[in-house]
Design a protein around this motif. Structure first.
Motif, PDB file in Angstrom:
ATOM      1  N   ALA A 268      19.744  15.969 -46.050  1.00 17.38           N
ATOM      2  CA  ALA A 268      18.319  15.643 -45.992  1.00 17.38           C
ATOM      3  C   ALA A 268      17.959  15.083 -44.623  1.00 17.38           C
ATOM      4  O   ALA A 268      18.640  14.189 -44.118  1.00 17.38           O
ATOM      5  CB  ALA A 268      17.974  14.632 -47.075  1.00 17.38           C
ATOM      6  N   PRO A 269      16.895  15.588 -44.004  1.00 20.36           N
ATOM      7  CA  PRO A 269      16.515  15.104 -42.665  1.00 20.36           C
ATOM      8  C   PRO A 269      15.893  13.719 -42.726  1.00 20.36           C
ATOM      9  O   PRO A 269      15.341  13.316 -43.756  1.00 20.36           O
ATOM     10  CB  PRO A 269      15.501  16.147 -42.194  1.00 20.36           C
ATOM     11  N   PRO A 270      15.937  12.970 -41.615  1.00 18.46           N
ATOM     12  CA  PRO A 270      15.372  11.618 -41.570  1.00 18.46           C
ATOM     13  C   PRO A 270      13.871  11.581 -41.337  1.00 18.46           C
ATOM     14  O   PRO A 270      13.298  10.502 -41.196  1.00 18.46           O
ATOM     15  CB  PRO A 270      16.129  10.974 -40.412  1.00 18.46           C
ATOM     16  N   ILE A 271      13.216  12.740 -41.239  1.00 21.79           N
ATOM     17  CA  ILE A 271      11.764  12.799 -41.107  1.00 21.79           C
ATOM     18  C   ILE A 271      11.219  13.643 -42.249  1.00 21.79           C
ATOM     19  O   ILE A 271      11.953  14.385 -42.909  1.00 21.79           O
ATOM     20  CB  ILE A 271      11.317  13.395 -39.754  1.00 21.79           C
ATOM     21  N   GLU A 272       9.929  13.526 -42.502  1.00 21.16           N
ATOM     22  CA  GLU A 272       9.294  14.363 -43.518  1.00 21.16           C
ATOM     23  C   GLU A 272       9.414  15.827 -43.110  1.00 21.16           C
ATOM     24  O   GLU A 272       9.076  16.203 -41.977  1.00 21.16           O
ATOM     25  CB  GLU A 272       7.830  13.968 -43.682  1.00 21.16           C
ATOM     26  N   ALA A 273       9.883  16.668 -44.024  1.00 21.83           N
ATOM     27  CA  ALA A 273      10.111  18.073 -43.685  1.00 21.83           C
ATOM     28  C   ALA A 273      10.187  18.905 -44.954  1.00 21.83           C
ATOM     29  O   ALA A 273      10.418  18.382 -46.050  1.00 21.83           O
ATOM     30  CB  ALA A 273      11.402  18.229 -42.882  1.00 21.83           C
ATOM     31  N   VAL A 274       9.971  20.214 -44.808  1.00 24.08           N
ATOM     32  CA  VAL A 274      10.102  21.156 -45.915  1.00 24.08           C
ATOM     33  C   VAL A 274      11.205  22.149 -45.576  1.00 24.08           C
ATOM     34  O   VAL A 274      11.294  22.641 -44.443  1.00 24.08           O
ATOM     35  CB  VAL A 274       8.778  21.894 -46.202  1.00 24.08           C
ATOM     36  N   ARG A 275      12.064  22.426 -46.554  1.00 30.19           N
ATOM     37  CA  ARG A 275      13.126  23.404 -46.363  1.00 30.19           C
ATOM     38  C   ARG A 275      12.549  24.794 -46.575  1.00 30.19           C
ATOM     39  O   ARG A 275      11.891  25.061 -47.594  1.00 30.19           O
ATOM     40  CB  ARG A 275      14.267  23.167 -47.361  1.00 30.19           C
ATOM     41  N   ILE A 276      12.788  25.704 -45.620  1.00 35.63           N
ATOM     42  CA  ILE A 276      12.209  27.040 -45.727  1.00 35.63           C
ATOM     43  C   ILE A 276      13.255  28.149 -45.684  1.00 35.63           C
ATOM     44  O   ILE A 276      12.911  29.317 -45.804  1.00 35.63           O
ATOM     45  CB  ILE A 276      11.166  27.288 -44.617  1.00 35.63           C
ATOM     46  N   GLY A 277      14.536  27.806 -45.501  1.00 31.81           N
ATOM     47  CA  GLY A 277      15.534  28.863 -45.428  1.00 31.81           C
ATOM     48  C   GLY A 277      16.912  28.347 -45.103  1.00 31.81           C
ATOM     49  O   GLY A 277      17.208  27.155 -45.236  1.00 31.81           O
ATOM     50  N   ARG A 278      17.774  29.268 -44.677  1.00 35.09           N
ATOM     51  CA  ARG A 278      19.165  28.930 -44.381  1.00 35.09           C
ATOM     52  C   ARG A 278      19.649  29.740 -43.199  1.00 35.09           C
ATOM     53  O   ARG A 278      19.080  30.779 -42.843  1.00 35.09           O
ATOM     54  CB  ARG A 278      20.036  29.206 -45.610  1.00 35.09           C
ATOM     55  N   VAL A 279      20.729  29.265 -42.620  1.00 36.11           N
ATOM     56  CA  VAL A 279      21.344  29.930 -41.471  1.00 36.11           C
ATOM     57  C   VAL A 279      22.556  30.703 -41.966  1.00 36.11           C
ATOM     58  O   VAL A 279      23.425  30.154 -42.648  1.00 36.11           O
ATOM     59  CB  VAL A 279      21.772  28.917 -40.395  1.00 36.11           C
ATOM     60  N   LEU A 280      22.623  31.983 -41.612  1.00 35.67           N
ATOM     61  CA  LEU A 280      23.737  32.834 -41.977  1.00 35.67           C
ATOM     62  C   LEU A 280      24.436  33.343 -40.719  1.00 35.67           C
ATOM     63  O   LEU A 280      23.832  33.424 -39.642  1.00 35.67           O
ATOM     64  CB  LEU A 280      23.267  34.030 -42.806  1.00 35.67           C
ATOM     65  N   GLU A 281      25.681  33.721 -40.887  1.00 38.72           N
ATOM     66  CA  GLU A 281      26.400  34.331 -39.773  1.00 38.72           C
ATOM     67  C   GLU A 281      25.886  35.739 -39.565  1.00 38.72           C
ATOM     68  O   GLU A 281      25.647  36.489 -40.521  1.00 38.72           O
ATOM     69  CB  GLU A 281      27.898  34.357 -40.076  1.00 38.72           C
ATOM     70  N   ALA A 282      25.681  36.124 -38.322  1.00 39.28           N
ATOM     71  CA  ALA A 282      25.229  37.478 -38.012  1.00 39.28           C
ATOM     72  C   ALA A 282      26.426  38.410 -37.966  1.00 39.28           C
ATOM     73  O   ALA A 282      27.500  38.031 -37.505  1.00 39.28           O
ATOM     74  CB  ALA A 282      24.490  37.500 -36.684  1.00 39.28           C
ATOM     75  N   SER A 283      26.235  39.640 -38.461  1.00 35.58           N
ATOM     76  CA  SER A 283      27.335  40.600 -38.425  1.00 35.58           C
ATOM     77  C   SER A 283      27.656  40.967 -36.987  1.00 35.58           C
ATOM     78  O   SER A 283      26.812  40.896 -36.096  1.00 35.58           O
ATOM     79  CB  SER A 283      26.972  41.845 -39.235  1.00 35.58           C
ATOM     80  N   SER A 284      28.874  41.360 -36.751  1.00 37.10           N
ATOM     81  CA  SER A 284      29.346  41.567 -35.378  1.00 37.10           C
ATOM     82  C   SER A 284      29.092  42.953 -34.847  1.00 37.10           C
ATOM     83  O   SER A 284      29.315  43.224 -33.673  1.00 37.10           O
ATOM     84  CB  SER A 284      30.854  41.275 -35.307  1.00 37.10           C
TER      85      SER A 284
END
Length: 337
Positions: free
Chosen positions: A281-297
């Protein structure tokens, strides 16, 4: 005898402007050729600059000059926050056309001063000139980071994607202002704004008086960060390219302000919210909108993608609902179709 105008001489204008701002001790009362910047051991200095051109970056026919000055300063403060810096000071330059009255010019400066004081940003100096073209304002701001600065290049697979606030209200506000019925006199404008329906007023305020998050609080927490000035699809693409990852945006509803459309959020710009990646959880007010994935090579990002040059991964970029999002948004030098 006619009273002296602030525009009668450079000295009188400097005097008038100086009274609007907190002038840093290192500015030496604006009487020397340059200023002295303090050095804080253990901190990194961050510097940013933006130029604002009348007719390109703002239209003074739409609202009082006060807000144009406020917006000019705000975008620099936003850049500092995106790097995790606390504001320190700024220098600025103004090229002033004869079409600007003393009242308008001082209102522009007064708006910049309001934004600077709210951010505790002190004046260190500047320069003044005349122009036969539109008004041009260039601001260079600087701040200090207590720790490692926030960069666009730190996102890692497994991080969540966050926004400090939903997007798009600024674009909706500009669209409302472009109807052309807002008065330019500040008091009359405030009365006009107070009479607008709630969501329209919310959007106009978002365009003219954006509320900036405290990016310095993300230092040590966010793995990457940038401000959203050109639209979510374009700026998220820039972050993905810098980090060489795939951003999967799975909640565009949360990313969209209630006063805006999804298109406003994706391609509108000038929201100046923070887009960042982090775990926990971030220390500021924020909304979660997605995720980080590994890019295919395999393969590679297109050289037509914003900022892409031989990144060497096929899926670097931004995706939503199983579809790749094109990097659309505001670009000064985009070729016209």
């Amino acid at each position: 005898i006619e009273p002296m105008s602030a525009l009668d001489s450079e000295e009188s204008l400097v005097y008038a402007l100086r009274g609007l701002f907190f002038v840093a001790p290192g500015a030496l009362d604006l009487r020397d050729d340059a200023a002295l910047l303090p050095h804080v051991p253990g901190r990194q200095r961050v510097v940013t600059t933006d130029v604002v051109v009348e007719g390109v970056d703002f239209d003074r026919a739409l609202y009082p000059a006060l807000y144009a000055g406020m917006r000019a300063m705000t975008q620099n403060i936003s850049d500092l926050g995106a790097m995790g810096a606390s504001s320190l000071g700024f220098v600025w330059s103004l090229a002033i056309p004869p079409s600007w009255s003393e009242v308008e010019l001082l209102d522009f400066a007064r708006g910049a001063a309001v934004a600077a004081k709210l951010a505790r940003l002190a004046l260190y100096g500047g320069d003044l000139s005349r122009t036969n073209g539109p008004l041009v304002c260039s601001i260079t701001a600087f701040g200090d980071v207590d720790g490692a600065p926030l960069l666009r290049s730190g996102a890692r697979p497994g991080d969540a994607v966050w926004l400090s606030a939903p997007l798009g209200a600024s674009a909706a506000g500009l669209r409302r202002l472009r109807r052309g019925d807002a008065p330019r006199e500040p008091a009359a404008f405030r009365s006009w704004l107070a009479e607008l329906p709630e969501l329209e007023a919310r959007a106009v305020r978002a365009h003219l008086q954006p509320v900036l998050p405290d990016g310095a609080r993300l230092v040590g927490h966010a793995s990457s960060c940038m401000d959203v000035s050109d639209g979510l699809s374009l700026d998220a693409h820039r972050l993905a390219l810098a980090s060489r990852v795939r951003l999967e945006l799975d909640d565009l509803d949360a990313a969209t302000d209630k006063a805006a459309t999804r298109e406003d959020a994706l391609a509108g710009g000038e929201d100046w919210a923070l887009l960042f990646t982090a775990r926990g959880a971030p220390p500021i007010e924020a909304v979660r909108i997605g995720r980080v994935l590994e890019a295919s090579s395999a393969g590679g990002a297109s050289a037509n993608d914003a900022g892409a040059r031989d990144v060497g991964t096929r899926d670097v970029g931004v995706w939503a609902g199983g579809q790749r999002l094109a990097p659309r948004g505001w670009q000064h030098f985009q070729a016209s179709s």
